[in-house]
Scaffold this motif. Structure first.
Motif, mmCIF file in Angstrom:
data_model
loop_
_atom_site.group_PDB
_atom_site.id
_atom_site.type_symbol
_atom_site.label_atom_id
_atom_site.label_comp_id
_atom_site.label_asym_id
_atom_site.label_seq_id
_atom_site.Cartn_x
_atom_site.Cartn_y
_atom_site.Cartn_z
ATOM 1 N N ILE A 95 34.981 -0.057 32.147
ATOM 2 C CA ILE A 95 35.403 -1.363 31.434
ATOM 3 C C ILE A 95 35.398 -1.176 30.022
ATOM 4 C CG2 ILE A 95 35.222 -3.850 31.132
ATOM 5 C CD1 ILE A 95 36.189 -2.931 33.982
ATOM 6 N N LEU A 96 34.111 -0.722 29.439
ATOM 7 C CA LEU A 96 34.287 -0.208 27.878
ATOM 8 C C LEU A 96 35.442 0.853 27.561
ATOM 9 C CD1 LEU A 96 30.389 -0.243 27.316
ATOM 10 C CD2 LEU A 96 31.934 -1.820 26.108
ATOM 11 N N ASP A 97 35.634 1.681 28.238
ATOM 12 C CA ASP A 97 36.700 2.609 27.990
ATOM 13 C C ASP A 97 37.883 1.991 27.834
ATOM 14 O OD1 ASP A 97 37.726 5.503 27.730
ATOM 15 O OD2 ASP A 97 38.521 5.065 29.400
ATOM 16 N N ASN A 98 38.353 1.104 28.778
ATOM 17 C CA ASN A 98 39.446 0.558 28.779
ATOM 18 C C ASN A 98 39.508 -0.766 27.424
ATOM 19 O OD1 ASN A 98 40.515 1.443 30.742
ATOM 20 N ND2 ASN A 98 40.414 -0.234 32.253
ATOM 21 N N ALA A 99 38.512 -1.299 27.475
ATOM 22 C CA ALA A 99 38.309 -2.176 26.003
ATOM 23 C C ALA A 99 38.791 -1.410 24.766
ATOM 24 C CB ALA A 99 37.164 -3.037 26.049
ATOM 25 N N ILE A 100 37.788 -0.450 24.721
ATOM 26 C CA ILE A 100 38.278 0.508 23.343
ATOM 27 C C ILE A 100 39.588 0.997 23.497
ATOM 28 C CG2 ILE A 100 37.452 2.691 22.215
ATOM 29 C CD1 ILE A 100 34.653 2.381 23.663
ATOM 30 N N LYS A 101 40.114 1.400 24.618
ATOM 31 C CA LYS A 101 41.411 2.205 24.626
ATOM 32 C C LYS A 101 42.404 1.186 24.083
ATOM 33 C CE LYS A 101 42.573 4.391 28.324
ATOM 34 N NZ LYS A 101 42.802 4.527 29.676
ATOM 35 N N PHE A 102 42.201 -0.346 24.456
ATOM 36 C CA PHE A 102 43.639 -1.344 24.127
ATOM 37 C C PHE A 102 43.290 -2.070 23.005
ATOM 38 C CE2 PHE A 102 43.954 -0.421 28.935
ATOM 39 C CZ PHE A 102 45.300 -0.045 28.785
ATOM 40 N N SER A 103 42.159 -1.740 22.233
ATOM 41 C CA SER A 103 41.939 -2.450 21.071
ATOM 42 C C SER A 103 42.494 -1.552 19.862
ATOM 43 C CB SER A 103 40.297 -2.543 20.973
ATOM 44 O OG SER A 103 39.840 -3.378 21.909
ATOM 45 N N PRO A 104 42.747 -2.361 18.795
ATOM 46 C CA PRO A 104 43.045 -1.823 17.614
ATOM 47 C C PRO A 104 42.340 -1.255 16.807
ATOM 48 C CG PRO A 104 43.935 -4.278 17.731
ATOM 49 C CD PRO A 104 43.065 -4.093 18.762
ATOM 50 N N LEU A 105 42.657 -0.190 15.924
ATOM 51 C CA LEU A 105 41.649 0.190 15.095
ATOM 52 C C LEU A 105 40.711 -0.706 14.311
ATOM 53 C CD1 LEU A 105 43.972 3.327 13.615
ATOM 54 C CD2 LEU A 105 42.308 3.458 15.501
#
Length: 516
Positions: free
Chosen positions: A419-429
């Motif tokens: 879940i954290l990996d997806n949250a980071i992947k789909f978040s802007p810089l």
């Protein structure tokens, strides 16, 4: 009748009615016979007592007249002994005098039989027949009397009325005899035997039996028709249920019994209808699973085809020495490495998902401190977040370090990292991702691109992938694995998302040792 159950019910019902009729008929005939004989005895007793009473009155009057004549003769000069003999003669000849007063023995006997409407005998205490009725045409003497005649006469001379059937052989017909005492004052001077053939009683019994047989036959016929109707009514819903089950066996899961009854048969029909609905749902579910299987094969084939094609093309180019530039050769090697890493991730994810979906797969359950687990997950996710300058912020209440759960540490860590990996992947810089724990719930929230409303029901499906650029390296199995891990730990997962505003995953735990 083609319906075997209806035929059996009809036969059982008819046999039961027949047996019941035989029992009731036997009891009725026994009671009817006893009652008829009892009434006949009562009527004979009344006649015998009445006739005996009349005879007793006539004898008393005759004795009184004889005494008067005896007294007159004594006054005429007879000796004392002669007067006494006259009195005795008057007592002894009381019956004869009475009969002579009635116009003679024969006329009185004929008159008496007509009054009694039966054969009448008069017997003295020594069983000497003083009169005899017309039922026998021969002279009767003491030797001809039946064996129980002594007992009958003895009881009569004791002043009792008694009954006997022993005279039947003597009278050549089944006969009921009643004995009544004939009295002169307080003394019994004779026994009145009233004989009445019981042929009329037997005829009445035969008529009663005939009427009963006709009644039973009519009742059985009507009962048979009623039993056929009831059997048909009973088996009609059974036939409907049979036809419905045959339709279900053929695969027509929309078949219904159409039976609406508030009894056991109605409950059975309702159960069959429920079964048809469940089979219909199972059929759709089976079709859906089959479609998922085909989609899975198509998806896995597609996911495998791309990296395999890239690796093969690169190897062919290198083997054919099409590429000679060292920098290009390095690029080809790097591309093959990335594709092999992707294949490894895909294979590992498939293995994990297969294991988690297998009920026999055992997890290493142990008591875990949820606070320690979350801190470990955050430390591991820091390296992923650093590449996009994303800040991981935590909001853990003071109970978090003390909340313990029962679970597999490695699998739960894998679930949170997905879940954290997806949250980071789909978040802007340079964005923020929040990890919070409160009220036994872990929440991971981001401000990424979000999920479309129509896609939310499918995010946990295998190989579900958004078309976003950020997800080009994804396998589409991460969320499916996370959901399987949550289900194996009875963790309730809820998702809230809005496009371009972010997504929030909430994991609701059951702590086994919360603070306080």
């Amino acid at each position: 009748m083609k319906n075997k159950i209806a035929l059996k019910l009809t036969l059982y019902f008819s046999m039961s009615l027949l047996l019941f009729s035989l029992i009731i008929g036997s009891v009725f005939m026994t009671l009817f016979k006893n009652q008829t004989i009892h009434l006949h005895k009562v009527e004979m007793e009344k006649r015998a007592v009445s006739i005996a009473g009349t005879l007793s009155t006539l004898i008393s009057n005759s004795n009184a007249a004889t005494d008067t004549r005896g007294n007159a003769a004594g006054k005429g000069g007879m000796s004392g002994a002669g007067g006494m003999g006259g009195m005795m003669h008057g007592m002894g000849m009381g019956m004869g005098g009475m009969m002579q007063g009635m116009g003679g023995y024969s006329s009185y006997l004929q008159f008496l039989d007509k009054i009694a409407m039966a054969d009448v005998w008069i017997v003295d205490e020594s069983l000497q027949l003083m009169t005899i009725g017309h039922m026998t045409n021969r002279q009767i003497n003491y030797a001809d009397l039946p064996a129980d005649a002594d007992q009958v006469v003895k009881e009569v001379f004791q002043g009792r009325t008694t009954f006997s059937e022993g005279f039947s052989s003597l009278l050549n017909t089944p006969t009921l005899t009643v004995g009544a005492p004939i009295k002169a004052g307080d003394n019994v001077v004779g026994a009145l035997l009233l004989h009445s053939p019981i042929q009329g009683t037997k005829e009445a019994l035969r008529q009663g039996a005939g009427i009963l047989a006709m009644s039973i036959g009519t009742a059985l016929l009507l009962s048979l028709l009623l039993s056929i109707l009831l059997a048909y009514t009973f088996t009609k819903p059974l036939n409907r249920m049979k036809n419905s089950t045959l339709q279900l066996a053929k695969g027509d899961y929309l078949a219904k019994t159409g039976v609406q009854q508030k009894d056991d048969i109605g409950e059975l029909a309702s159960a069959i209808d429920i079964l048809s609905e469940r089979l219909e749902l199972a059929s759709h579910e089976s079709e859906r699973l089959e479609q998922q299987r085909r989609d899975f094969i198509a998806n896995i084939s597609h996911e495998l085809r791309t990296p395999v094609t890239v690796i093969r093309g690169s190897l062919e180019a290198l083997c054919d020495e099409v590429i000679a530039d060292p920098d290009q050769i390095k690029d080809y090697h790097r591309q093959m490495l990335n594709e092999s890493i992707f294949l490894q991730r895909l294979v590992n994810d498939l293995l994990d998902l297969t294991r988690l979906q297998n009920p026999d797969f055992k997890m290493e359950m142990e008591e875990i401190n949820l606070g320690d687990l979350l801190r470990d997950v955050i430390r591991s996710a820091q390296n992923i977040a650093r590449s996009k300058d994303i800040v991981l912020k935590t909001e853990l209440d003071q109970d978090a370090p003390l909340c313990s759960i029962l679970g597999d540490y490695v699998r739960l860590r894998q679930m949170f990292l997905i879940i954290l990996d997806n949250a980071i992947k789909f978040s802007p810089l340079k964005e923020e991702v929040w990890i919070t724990f409160a009220n036994n719930t872990v929440t991971i929230r981001d401000k990424g691109i979000g999920i479309a409303l129509e896609d939310l029901p499918h995010i946990f499906d295998r190989f579900y992938k958004s078309k976003a650029v950020e997800n080009k390296t994804g396998t589409g199995l991460g969320l499916a694995i996370a959901k399987q891990i949550a289900d194996r730990h009875t963790i309730r997962v809820s998702v809230e998302s809005q496009p371009n505003l972010g997504t929030q995953f909430s994991f609701h735990f059951k702590c086994i040792s919360p603070k306080g």
